[in-house]
Each structure stands twice: as structure tokens, then as C-alpha cells.
Design a protein around this motif. Structure first.
Motif, PDB file in Angstrom:
ATOM      1  N   GLY A   1     -38.404 -10.175  16.165  1.00  0.00           N
ATOM      2  CA  GLY A   1     -39.261 -11.033  15.354  1.00  0.00           C
ATOM      3  C   GLY A   1     -40.415 -10.330  14.680  1.00  0.00           C
ATOM      4  N   ALA A   2     -40.472  -8.996  14.790  1.00  0.00           N
ATOM      5  CA  ALA A   2     -41.507  -8.238  14.092  1.00  0.00           C
ATOM      6  C   ALA A   2     -41.168  -8.176  12.604  1.00  0.00           C
ATOM      7  N   LYS A   3     -42.167  -7.990  11.761  1.00  0.00           N
ATOM      8  CA  LYS A   3     -41.921  -7.798  10.336  1.00  0.00           C
ATOM      9  C   LYS A   3     -41.348  -6.398  10.139  1.00  0.00           C
ATOM     10  N   ALA A   4     -40.299  -6.292   9.348  1.00  0.00           N
ATOM     11  CA  ALA A   4     -39.618  -5.018   9.144  1.00  0.00           C
ATOM     12  C   ALA A   4     -39.646  -4.640   7.663  1.00  0.00           C
ATOM     13  N   VAL A   5     -40.212  -3.467   7.376  1.00  0.00           N
ATOM     14  CA  VAL A   5     -40.327  -2.967   6.005  1.00  0.00           C
ATOM     15  C   VAL A   5     -39.569  -1.646   5.906  1.00  0.00           C
ATOM     16  N   ALA A   6     -38.691  -1.526   4.911  1.00  0.00           N
ATOM     17  CA  ALA A   6     -37.938  -0.292   4.699  1.00  0.00           C
ATOM     18  C   ALA A   6     -38.538   0.463   3.518  1.00  0.00           C
ATOM     19  N   LEU A   7     -38.921   1.715   3.728  1.00  0.00           N
ATOM     20  CA  LEU A   7     -39.492   2.550   2.674  1.00  0.00           C
ATOM     21  C   LEU A   7     -38.530   3.696   2.375  1.00  0.00           C
ATOM     22  N   SER A   8     -38.006   3.728   1.144  1.00  0.00           N
ATOM     23  CA  SER A   8     -37.021   4.749   0.774  1.00  0.00           C
ATOM     24  C   SER A   8     -37.247   5.206  -0.658  1.00  0.00           C
ATOM     25  N   CYS A   9     -36.374   6.102  -1.131  1.00  0.00           N
ATOM     26  CA  CYS A   9     -36.466   6.577  -2.507  1.00  0.00           C
ATOM     27  C   CYS A   9     -35.140   6.415  -3.248  1.00  0.00           C
ATOM     28  N   ASN A  10     -34.324   5.453  -2.821  1.00  0.00           N
ATOM     29  CA  ASN A  10     -33.064   5.157  -3.503  1.00  0.00           C
ATOM     30  C   ASN A  10     -32.918   3.655  -3.699  1.00  0.00           C
ATOM     31  N   ASN A  11     -32.343   3.277  -4.827  1.00  0.00           N
ATOM     32  CA  ASN A  11     -32.050   1.864  -5.062  1.00  0.00           C
ATOM     33  C   ASN A  11     -30.965   1.376  -4.106  1.00  0.00           C
ATOM     34  N   ASN A  12     -31.072   0.117  -3.718  1.00  0.00           N
ATOM     35  CA  ASN A  12     -30.067  -0.499  -2.844  1.00  0.00           C
ATOM     36  C   ASN A  12     -29.828   0.326  -1.577  1.00  0.00           C
ATOM     37  N   ALA A  13     -30.924   0.796  -1.003  1.00  0.00           N
ATOM     38  CA  ALA A  13     -30.828   1.639   0.187  1.00  0.00           C
ATOM     39  C   ALA A  13     -30.271   0.866   1.375  1.00  0.00           C
TER      40      ALA A  13
ATOM     41  N   THR B   1     -32.655  20.504  -5.492  1.00  0.00           N
ATOM     42  CA  THR B   1     -31.734  19.422  -5.148  1.00  0.00           C
ATOM     43  C   THR B   1     -31.795  19.071  -3.660  1.00  0.00           C
ATOM     44  N   GLY B   2     -32.132  17.803  -3.395  1.00  0.00           N
ATOM     45  CA  GLY B   2     -32.155  17.303  -2.025  1.00  0.00           C
ATOM     46  C   GLY B   2     -33.395  17.634  -1.235  1.00  0.00           C
ATOM     47  N   SER B   3     -34.366  18.351  -1.836  1.00  0.00           N
ATOM     48  CA  SER B   3     -35.588  18.718  -1.110  1.00  0.00           C
ATOM     49  C   SER B   3     -36.586  17.570  -1.181  1.00  0.00           C
ATOM     50  N   THR B   4     -36.353  16.564  -0.360  1.00  0.00           N
ATOM     51  CA  THR B   4     -37.160  15.345  -0.421  1.00  0.00           C
ATOM     52  C   THR B   4     -38.554  15.507   0.187  1.00  0.00           C
ATOM     53  N   ARG B   5     -38.896  16.727   0.611  1.00  0.00           N
ATOM     54  CA  ARG B   5     -40.284  16.998   1.000  1.00  0.00           C
ATOM     55  C   ARG B   5     -41.173  17.077  -0.239  1.00  0.00           C
ATOM     56  N   MET B   6     -40.554  17.026  -1.425  1.00  0.00           N
ATOM     57  CA  MET B   6     -41.293  17.171  -2.682  1.00  0.00           C
ATOM     58  C   MET B   6     -41.668  15.802  -3.253  1.00  0.00           C
ATOM     59  N   LYS B   7     -41.032  15.351  -4.325  1.00  0.00           N
ATOM     60  CA  LYS B   7     -41.443  14.090  -4.960  1.00  0.00           C
ATOM     61  C   LYS B   7     -41.297  12.895  -4.026  1.00  0.00           C
ATOM     62  N   ALA B   8     -40.209  12.830  -3.298  1.00  0.00           N
ATOM     63  CA  ALA B   8     -39.997  11.685  -2.401  1.00  0.00           C
ATOM     64  C   ALA B   8     -41.105  11.606  -1.365  1.00  0.00           C
ATOM     65  N   ALA B   9     -41.444  12.757  -0.769  1.00  0.00           N
ATOM     66  CA  ALA B   9     -42.499  12.774   0.247  1.00  0.00           C
ATOM     67  C   ALA B   9     -43.858  12.435  -0.366  1.00  0.00           C
ATOM     68  N   THR B  10     -44.108  12.934  -1.573  1.00  0.00           N
ATOM     69  CA  THR B  10     -45.367  12.607  -2.251  1.00  0.00           C
ATOM     70  C   THR B  10     -45.472  11.111  -2.499  1.00  0.00           C
ATOM     71  N   ALA B  11     -44.372  10.515  -2.946  1.00  0.00           N
ATOM     72  CA  ALA B  11     -44.360   9.064  -3.178  1.00  0.00           C
ATOM     73  C   ALA B  11     -44.632   8.301  -1.884  1.00  0.00           C
ATOM     74  N   HIS B  12     -43.981   8.722  -0.818  1.00  0.00           N
ATOM     75  CA  HIS B  12     -44.173   8.025   0.453  1.00  0.00           C
ATOM     76  C   HIS B  12     -45.581   8.212   1.001  1.00  0.00           C
ATOM     77  N   LYS B  13     -46.146   9.391   0.808  1.00  0.00           N
ATOM     78  CA  LYS B  13     -47.542   9.610   1.212  1.00  0.00           C
ATOM     79  C   LYS B  13     -48.455   8.655   0.459  1.00  0.00           C
TER      80      LYS B  13
ATOM     81  N   ALA C   1     -37.441   6.489   5.268  1.00  0.00           N
ATOM     82  CA  ALA C   1     -36.319   7.416   5.104  1.00  0.00           C
ATOM     83  C   ALA C   1     -36.089   7.623   3.610  1.00  0.00           C
ATOM     84  N   ALA C   2     -36.337   8.817   3.113  1.00  0.00           N
ATOM     85  CA  ALA C   2     -36.188   9.087   1.683  1.00  0.00           C
ATOM     86  C   ALA C   2     -34.780   8.746   1.202  1.00  0.00           C
ATOM     87  N   SER C   3     -33.784   9.130   1.983  1.00  0.00           N
ATOM     88  CA  SER C   3     -32.395   8.857   1.604  1.00  0.00           C
ATOM     89  C   SER C   3     -32.073   7.374   1.664  1.00  0.00           C
TER      90      SER C   3
END
Length: 302
Positions: A160-172, A192-204, A141-143
Motif C-alpha cells: 500500500g505504499a506509493k510507488a514511483v518508477a524513475l527511468s529514461c525510456n518510454n513505456n518502461a 553507447t549505453g553509458s547511462t552514468r552520463m545523461k541518464a544519471a544527470t537527469a535522475h540527479k 533504473a535508467a533502463s
């Protein structure tokens, strides 16, 4: 929501693009390009967390568990995209790396309103795939605050599964629901707010790292070649033959014939040529080496 969008980095205005609507095309795309340069640097900052995610994914797959991506909207689509590339690239069974998107498969091509707004939806989707403690779940979740992802990660930890959170904000917020958070802070978007851009690129980039590094660790790569490629069409068969030629120095005819004798499996074909053995012996060597071509050849030579 307990957080206001305005407080999130992903929703902040980018001071360098305030006049982007009044400049020419070259200035627009130059501004986008300059912002994109920041993405790889942001990913570099979270390499230790990505390493942990890879180790957990490897452990899950070795135990017969799964790597599961889950998210909503663009985040969910990125997870699905990475997951569906694993079977053809690495010959993984389709149920070993899963991509789950809020709203179901139809949401991949058309938004499903409200699908991300309920935590129980995320939990229910993991229940639907019979999540177990052997699995690793990566909630995207980018937000960093999507209820669907929060619910999924909370349920993952519950079983008991391993849980990893992937985001683009500190202290998400989703980090608080996970065993570890990968927070790739790329800064405000060009729009502004178009997280399909840098945030999505980072997550990809991060998802590519996780799946690729995991498959390398599981022996699905020899040198830097995709030796577990699934030969499902002529293009991939040509690639497989080329890989065999490259690794073994065999000519085209020998590589092709050996591949066919190996039931179109690249790894045993390489081992067959490298060790001058037949298909059955090559399979035996690979089994002893847990599927690792380099180790299989070494076992034979020893």
C-alpha cells in the motif's frame, strides 16, 4: 529479460558521436556538452509526474512515513547520495529519507555482481526496512527494466505504499509496476549505453527536485534559505549565523548569541529575533505553525 537492450533508447547509438574516438579533446568535450544541454529540457517534459511524486512524499513524511529511494548501480548510488544529504541540509532524521542500493552499502563504492538480477532482492531489501503503507518508494533504473527495482516497486504497491518508477525510456517495464512513472527520455548517450552520463544527470536533477521541493513544502525553508540546516560543524554554524543575520538584519554578535540560546537551531533563533520572544515561546509558535517560520511569525503578529 523480456526486452532486448538494443530496443532501448538508453542503449541506442548516438549518430552525432560515431567518430568521437578520432577527434581532439575539445571536440570530445564539446560533444558531451551539447548532449548535456538536452537533459534539462527532457526533465521539463515530466514536471507533472515529478509534482505528483513530491505530493506523495510530503504526505508520507507528514504521516510519519518515509521517502525511500531504491536502485542498483549508478541509479542506486544517486538515490543514496540524495538521501544522505537530507539530514545535514534539512535536519531530517537519517531514517526518514532512505537510499537503498542493490548489494548493500559496499556496492556504493564497488559493484556487486548479480545484485540487480533478482526481483526478490528488491522486495527483501524493502522488507528489511519494514516498509509500510505510509511510505513513498521511488525505484530508479535508467533502463527501466532492472529486476531488482521491479521487485521493489511491486512489493511497495502490495503493502500500500506509493510507488514511483524513475527511468529514461518510454513505456518502461518498471512503470508498469508503479503507481506513476517518471520517464525522462534524454536520448542516446555520447558513449553507447553509458547511462552514468545523461541518464544519471537527469535522475540527479529529478531527485534533487523531489527532495528539495518536499522539504520546502514541509516548512524547512524560509524565503530561499536553509533554515533547518543541521549545525554540526563550524562551517555550518557560520552558515547558520549568516542566515539569521540575512533574515533578521541582526548583527553578527546578536545572531550568534541567539543561535546559541536556541540550541543551535536556526528556525527558533529567527523567530526569537523577529518576535522579540524567548526560546520557549519561539518553539511554541513554530509548533503551532507546523515548523513553518513564516507562519510562526504571522501567528505572533496576529
Amino acid at each position: 529479460m523480456e526486452e532486448h537492450l538494443r530496443s532501448l533508447t538508453t542503449e541506442s547509438r548516438n549518430e552525432k558521436t560515431m567518430n568521437i574516438d578520432s577527434v581532439n579533446t575539445m571536440d570530445i568535450i564539446s560533444a558531451i556538452n551539447k548532449e548535456d544541454f538536452k537533459v534539462a529540457a527532457a526533465v521539463q517534459e515530466v514536471l507533472p509526474e515529478i509534482e505528483t511524486a513530491v505530493e506523495w512524499a510530503c504526505e508520507s513524511l507528514k504521516k510519519g512515513g518515509r521517502l525511500i529511494y531504491i536502485g542498483a548501480g549508478t541509479s542506486g548510488r544517486l538515490g543514496v547520495l540524495d538521501a544522505v544529504e537530507c539530514p545535514p541540509t534539512f535536519s531530517t532524521p537519517p531514517d526518514r529519507v532512505l537510499g537503498i542500493i542493490a548489494g548493500g552499502e559496499k556496492a556504493f563504492v564497488r559493484a556487486v555482481e548479480g545484485a540487480e538480477d533478482k526481483e526478490e532482492f528488491g522486495e527483501n531489501d524493502l522488507i528489511e526496512v519494514a516498509l509500510t503503507a505510509n511510505d513513498t518508494v521511488i525505484g530508479i533504473a535508467a533502463s527501466g527494466r532492472t529486476p531488482y527495482v521491479k521487485g521493489a516497486l511491486r512489493y511497495a504497491r502490495k503493502v500500500g505504499a506509493k510507488a514511483v518508477a524513475l527511468s529514461c525510456n518510454n513505456n518502461a517495464s518498471i512503470t508498469k509496476e508503479a503507481d506513476i512513472g517518471i520517464e525522462v527520455v534524454v536520448g542516446p548517450e555520447v558513449l553507447t549505453g553509458s547511462t552514468r552520463m545523461k541518464a544519471a544527470t537527469a535522475h540527479k536533477m529529478v531527485l534533487n527536485m523531489i527532495s528539495t521541493a518536499t522539504m520546502i513544502r514541509l516548512g524547512k525553508v524560509y524565503e530561499n534559505l536553509m533554515v533547518d540546516v543541521n549545525v554540526s560543524n563550524q562551517k555550518l554554524k557560520d552558515r547558520a549565523v549568516n542566515i539569521i543575520e540575512t533574515v533578521t538584519n541582526a548583527d553578527y554578535d546578536q545572531a550568534l548569541k541567539t543561535l546559541e540560546k536556541a540550541n543551535n537551531q536556526v528556525k527558533p533563533a529567527i523567530v526569537m529575533i523577529k518576535t522579540a520572544t524567548d526560546y520557549e515561546k519561539a518553539k511554541e509558535l513554530l509548533e503551532k505553525a507546523d515548523g513553518d517560520v513564516r507562519k510562526a511569525i504571522s501567528i505572533y503578529e496576529d
